[in-house]
Design an enzyme around this catalytic site. Sequence first.
Site, PDB file in Angstrom:
ATOM      1  N   CYS B 130     -19.412  51.785  -3.236  1.00 59.39           N
ATOM      2  CA  CYS B 130     -19.418  52.956  -2.372  1.00 59.39           C
ATOM      3  C   CYS B 130     -20.742  52.990  -1.606  1.00 59.39           C
ATOM      4  O   CYS B 130     -21.727  53.550  -2.058  1.00 59.39           O
ATOM      5  CB  CYS B 130     -19.254  54.215  -3.207  1.00 59.39           C
ATOM      6  SG  CYS B 130     -19.239  55.695  -2.210  1.00 59.39           S
ATOM      7  N   THR B 386      -6.547  77.695  -7.164  1.00 59.38           N
ATOM      8  CA  THR B 386      -5.259  77.733  -6.484  1.00 59.38           C
ATOM      9  C   THR B 386      -5.273  78.839  -5.441  1.00 59.38           C
ATOM     10  O   THR B 386      -5.987  79.822  -5.576  1.00 59.38           O
ATOM     11  CB  THR B 386      -4.091  77.953  -7.463  1.00 59.38           C
ATOM     12  OG1 THR B 386      -2.875  77.910  -6.736  1.00 59.38           O
ATOM     13  CG2 THR B 386      -4.191  79.279  -8.178  1.00 59.38           C
ATOM     14  N   TYR B 387      -4.521  78.611  -4.366  1.00 56.55           N
ATOM     15  CA  TYR B 387      -4.362  79.658  -3.365  1.00 56.55           C
ATOM     16  C   TYR B 387      -2.910  80.106  -3.342  1.00 56.55           C
ATOM     17  O   TYR B 387      -2.479  80.787  -2.435  1.00 56.55           O
ATOM     18  CB  TYR B 387      -4.784  79.135  -1.991  1.00 56.55           C
ATOM     19  CG  TYR B 387      -6.171  78.533  -1.997  1.00 56.55           C
ATOM     20  CD1 TYR B 387      -7.292  79.357  -1.906  1.00 56.55           C
ATOM     21  CD2 TYR B 387      -6.354  77.165  -2.127  1.00 56.55           C
ATOM     22  CE1 TYR B 387      -8.563  78.810  -1.932  1.00 56.55           C
ATOM     23  CE2 TYR B 387      -7.616  76.613  -2.151  1.00 56.55           C
ATOM     24  CZ  TYR B 387      -8.723  77.444  -2.049  1.00 56.55           C
ATOM     25  OH  TYR B 387      -9.989  76.909  -2.086  1.00 56.55           O
ATOM     26  N   ASN B 388      -2.182  79.640  -4.360  1.00 53.06           N
ATOM     27  CA  ASN B 388      -0.762  79.952  -4.466  1.00 53.06           C
ATOM     28  C   ASN B 388       0.007  79.582  -3.208  1.00 53.06           C
ATOM     29  O   ASN B 388       0.918  80.280  -2.798  1.00 53.06           O
ATOM     30  CB  ASN B 388      -0.558  81.437  -4.795  1.00 53.06           C
ATOM     31  CG  ASN B 388      -1.081  81.761  -6.169  1.00 53.06           C
ATOM     32  OD1 ASN B 388      -0.874  81.002  -7.113  1.00 53.06           O
ATOM     33  ND2 ASN B 388      -1.802  82.861  -6.273  1.00 53.06           N
ATOM     34  N   THR B 389      -0.389  78.491  -2.589  1.00 52.47           N
ATOM     35  CA  THR B 389       0.349  78.031  -1.421  1.00 52.47           C
ATOM     36  C   THR B 389       0.753  76.579  -1.627  1.00 52.47           C
ATOM     37  O   THR B 389       0.122  75.850  -2.392  1.00 52.47           O
ATOM     38  CB  THR B 389      -0.496  78.087  -0.143  1.00 52.47           C
ATOM     39  OG1 THR B 389      -1.663  77.286  -0.350  1.00 52.47           O
ATOM     40  CG2 THR B 389      -0.913  79.494   0.176  1.00 52.47           C
ATOM     41  N   THR B 398       1.437  77.107  -8.628  1.00 52.16           N
ATOM     42  CA  THR B 398       1.272  75.650  -8.599  1.00 52.16           C
ATOM     43  C   THR B 398       0.734  75.109  -9.915  1.00 52.16           C
ATOM     44  O   THR B 398       0.399  73.936  -9.999  1.00 52.16           O
ATOM     45  CB  THR B 398       0.309  75.249  -7.472  1.00 52.16           C
ATOM     46  OG1 THR B 398      -0.925  75.917  -7.689  1.00 52.16           O
ATOM     47  CG2 THR B 398       0.852  75.618  -6.124  1.00 52.16           C
ATOM     48  N   GLU B 463      -5.249  70.947   1.306  1.00 52.50           N
ATOM     49  CA  GLU B 463      -4.552  70.733   0.043  1.00 52.50           C
ATOM     50  C   GLU B 463      -4.779  69.319  -0.467  1.00 52.50           C
ATOM     51  O   GLU B 463      -4.865  69.087  -1.677  1.00 52.50           O
ATOM     52  CB  GLU B 463      -3.059  71.029   0.215  1.00 52.50           C
ATOM     53  CG  GLU B 463      -2.802  72.519   0.284  1.00 52.50           C
ATOM     54  CD  GLU B 463      -1.412  72.880   0.770  1.00 52.50           C
ATOM     55  OE1 GLU B 463      -0.841  73.824   0.223  1.00 52.50           O
ATOM     56  OE2 GLU B 463      -0.903  72.213   1.691  1.00 52.50           O
TER      57      GLU B 463
END
Lengths: 790, 492
Positions: B130, B386-389, B398, B463
């Site tokens: 890297c 989480t953004y629940n999307t 999720t 995401e």
Amino acid sequence: MEKMSRVTTALGGSTLTGRTMHCHLDAPANAISVCRDAAQVVVAGRSIFKIYSIEEEQFVEKLNLRVGRKPSLNLSCADVVWHQMDENLLATAATNGVVVTWNLGRPSRNKQDQLFTEHKRTVNKVCFHPTEAHVLLSGSQDGFMKCFDLRRKDSVSTFSGQSESVRDVQFSIRDYFTFASTFENGNVQLWDIRRPDRCERMFTAHNGPVFCCDWHPEDRGWLATGGRDKMVKVWDMTTHRAKEMHCVQTIASVARVKWRPECRHHLATCSMMVDHNIYVWDVRRPFVPAAMFEEHRDVTTGIAWRHPHDPSFLLSGSKDSSLCQHLFRDASQPVERANPEGLCYGLFGDLAFAAKESLVAAESGRKPYPGDRRHPMFFKRKLDPAEPFAGLASSALSVFEMEPGGGGMGWFVDTAERYALTGRPLAELCDHNAKVARELGRNQVAQTWTMLRIIYCSPGLVPSANLNHSVGKGSSCGLPLMNSFNLKDMAPGLGSETRLDRGKGDARSDTALLDSSATLITNEDNEETEGSDVPTDYLLGDAEGEEDELYLLDPEHAHPEEPEYVLPQEAFPLRHEIVDTPPGPEHLQDKADSPHVSGSEADATSLAPMDSSFSLLSVSHALYDSRLPPDFFSVLVRDMLRFYAEQGDVQMAVSVLIVLGERVRKDIDEQTQEHWYTSYIDLLQRFRLWNVSNEVVKLSTSRAISCLNQASTTLHVNCSHCKRPMSSRGWVCDRCHRCASMCAVCHHVVKGLFVWCQGCSHGGHLQHIMKWLEGSSHCPAGCGHLCEYS
Amino acid sequence: MRLATAANEAYAASLAVSELLGCKQCGGGHGPDEELGIRIPRPLGHGPSRFIPEKEILQVGNEDAQMHALFADSFAALGRLDNITLVMVFHPQYLESFLKTQHYLLQMDGPLPLHYRHYIGIMAAARHQCSYLVNLHVNDFLHVGGDPKWLNGLENAPQKLQNLGELNKVLAHRPWLITKEHIEGLLKAEEHSWSLAELVHAVVLLTHYHSLASFTFGCGISPEIHCDGGHTFRPPSVSNYCICDITNGNHSVDEMQVNSAGNVSVSDSFFEVEALMEKMRQLQECRDEEEASQEEMASRFEIEKRESMFVFSSDDEEVTPARDVSRHFEDTSYGYKDFSRHGMHVPTFRVQDYCWEDHGYSLVNRLYPDVGQLIDEKFHIAYNLTYNTMAMHKDVDTSMLRRAIWNYIHCMFGIRYDDYDYGEINQLLDRSFKVYIKTVVCTPEKVTKRMYDSFWRQFKHSEKVHVNLLLIEARMQAELLYALRAITRYMT
């Protein structure tokens, strides 16, 4: 005796017997539980599930509950519990989330009774109701607790921990409906078994997961909890808010905690990691465990007292695949190894001494040393007959205080605060510090400072006003010849004198003789001074002082304050005699005697005959003209600093080091300097002289020291409104979007120093408040409070 | 003013380094600027990430107060605002914890001297070739007074660090092989021995940089402008993504355009999301009904474990050219080897017997105070973030998906959760996603933009970055678990 009989009755007439013993298991144990008859123990682990009977001399395997060919995860036990009412009933919690009950009364080889697969994640704990035969409680990683009725196929009720993992559940022993549960986020909840909708009470008990809890068997409402933060806490749940009664700090995270039967304040703990021992603590003495069992070679995973009324048998299972029975009388007691005496010096020289009472009592017959024992104080702990270590616990504390004023450390504080270390020319610093020292009655130190000025400041820099002043003074002391003395002559004299002094310093005892003799000859006034001073301390000061007195800043001021201090007067004549030999032969005669008396070679050559001192003068002229290198004195100064440091006066050593800076630094090795600095800073901080200590740190040139005030420079602030830490900026809260502290005068946010009144808690910018208070004594916020700022 | 000088120094140092590392492949291509005697660095113009279009990424200056504070902290701590930060700021909550931990590891009180810390970072990043991280830390290393000679290869570093090389290698590629003998070898090496505290510090640093290397490749982080490969006045050399690669190599511009414009299969990918959600719903519902037998559960784990080794992308065999960075490792051939390949049998690691929360944390916190807490927080945030999307859907739980990803990664390292049904993984993670996960976690240097684009096509970039956070944290935890277990075993 009485206690013994009680135990026997409790056990139904048969006393438990046995010895410390252990047996090897085939696999690491995760949990153990004891049958109520105290004769059998069940051990459960990932690949072991067996019942052992506890015989007199050994453990005997009674039953292997892992039957069937294929290993099933249902048998990989995280916890096991034996019903305390029914000898045939067991329950296990499996790592895959299944709760299994076992009935030993079943005739077949497979004793498995029921299987509850309601939990989605590992079940950490199962617990039977202490009195109900059919009620079982489980707590799981998935954040739910479930209550099962064994007569039914599924759970009766589910309690939600809001998706926080449950680490332990325990039915209260006294309250029929209550149980406690502990969580991974540090909370403890109290539930009523009849009300699954919400918990009765919740509080944060630990920082990080709470691994275990245990209700006190007798004291209603006492709950012990142990967590990853290495603490065991005892809570009183009877009050409105759960109150922390005791706190024991252990050395590793606490995996299990169990109250010791029949001993109200004792509990046993074992740890999750690193530490393999089992400790029994007296919660009132949270620093040293009362007993320690060291048999296991790997972490202990399960502990159980063998019988609910017998405090001397403890069983344990461990990751090292062994099952142990520990006898309390075989436990090692760290207290015995501890040093029962304590001695501590106070800042101001007080001395406290704690020892076993018997020791102190024996000693009190002896006659105390005169003068040292000011206010002996004695504390004695009341003996608690229930406590097994009563003998050791009773101790006496004596405190000896210093006589006020005699050898107190006041001078240290004063000196530290008033010394000037930087920011002015060297000469002024030295003069200032000399003055400070003199005012505090530390003449030796004062003279050292003066001398340093003379050594390191070229004469051209010496303010002539000072000089005249001292010269004038000198004449007032009865030496009219001084007037003829000019600046040019004096400077060379200086050089020679200091060199002389070095010679003297080398042979100190000689100097003492010389001084005293000289004193006797020249001046009668100071006999008392000589007598009152400690000779060794006096030596150096005197020797150095002699020639320096000429340059004393304002000796007149010093005199009225300290009438008994007559050294200057004595030193003056001496000094001038040397330099001004030609004008004052009769003095010289006196002077010339002293070297003979002392017999010091160096002194003899330099001081003895009249003509030789002339020659000396010329030599020093030459020396000076070639600009006598300051290095010339460095050895002397170094020795002087060493001397002070060895005397315990690091303050002087460090101050000189700072003031002189580069001039001496190279002569003293880095390590010694660092050592002095750290000692001095340590002292300053003990006296809470933060400002001074910081200044010293700042002025130090040693890397190790100057980085001291660069460590932990963060100041954490909490929001005054929501009580949360304000992480990003110190003046605005991220959560409630409020500014933390407004200035009551200008109504702007205070981003720097905030000063507030402790009476009405209003405040603001330091300058604004100071300005405000010049005009008014009322609070600027208009609350009517008469503010006080100090 | 001081900052500016520091930056200049660092810049000079980086130039010096690039002198050392000059790329043979394109060594001749100096720009026309040079003829004038002035060389002006110009950004390569991809934004912080080569995978994510620049316009998707937050522009500095448009951030909200919280992000601004984070940037300020980051700048204060590192003296720069690096591309990793710019990409991670998609998830400010995580970034905060990440920066705090990294700052503590590199700059605050700790058993190891500062230049050692950066050197260990270089060693760890070099295992995955890297160059981005290597360059950053070469600068930092020199800045804190490290000896430039060490950069010529591990054999020039003190024996003590050389001893760490073996652990670094095993930890990066086959952590399950770590035994207490490794630990013992480090702790009992006469005058070159490590103390336990130092070792824990080193292990945390190694795992941190291994996983950060995964992130760098997984999100296609572009080189910093002041580093080689980040500007154009001289051809970048150390970087694997040498400019000649980027322009004519496999990362073709055409491909990028196709994909950025590429709504070729909108309906297709839309269907993908729907299908995934449907599966999640099904799993949720039928969980109670269908109960797999014990053997079934055990075999599912084994299957998943075995399968994970086949999910390599087709360009698996492509040999990465050994570049100058590789001077930090002695054994380039040592790479990720799958669990059960070559008949090598390693007992499955059971989380229920040694987990981070109970055991790892306690050990780290005991030997390197406060770090356990910081890492613990970071794991928690990453796992629970989480953004629940999901793509265009809102209010989705999720947790099941996140758990599947987390456990899949642990599964690749042979870590098993007794209470998890590994059949779920097969249901939820499709092949292209598995390929991506596997590549990022095990051989991050082989990640390509195609892989990044081909999984979860309809999902937002934020995401995908979120997925990367899960990947790197799960990887770090897996490595830590193995290393810490070995240390625990050594201690008992």
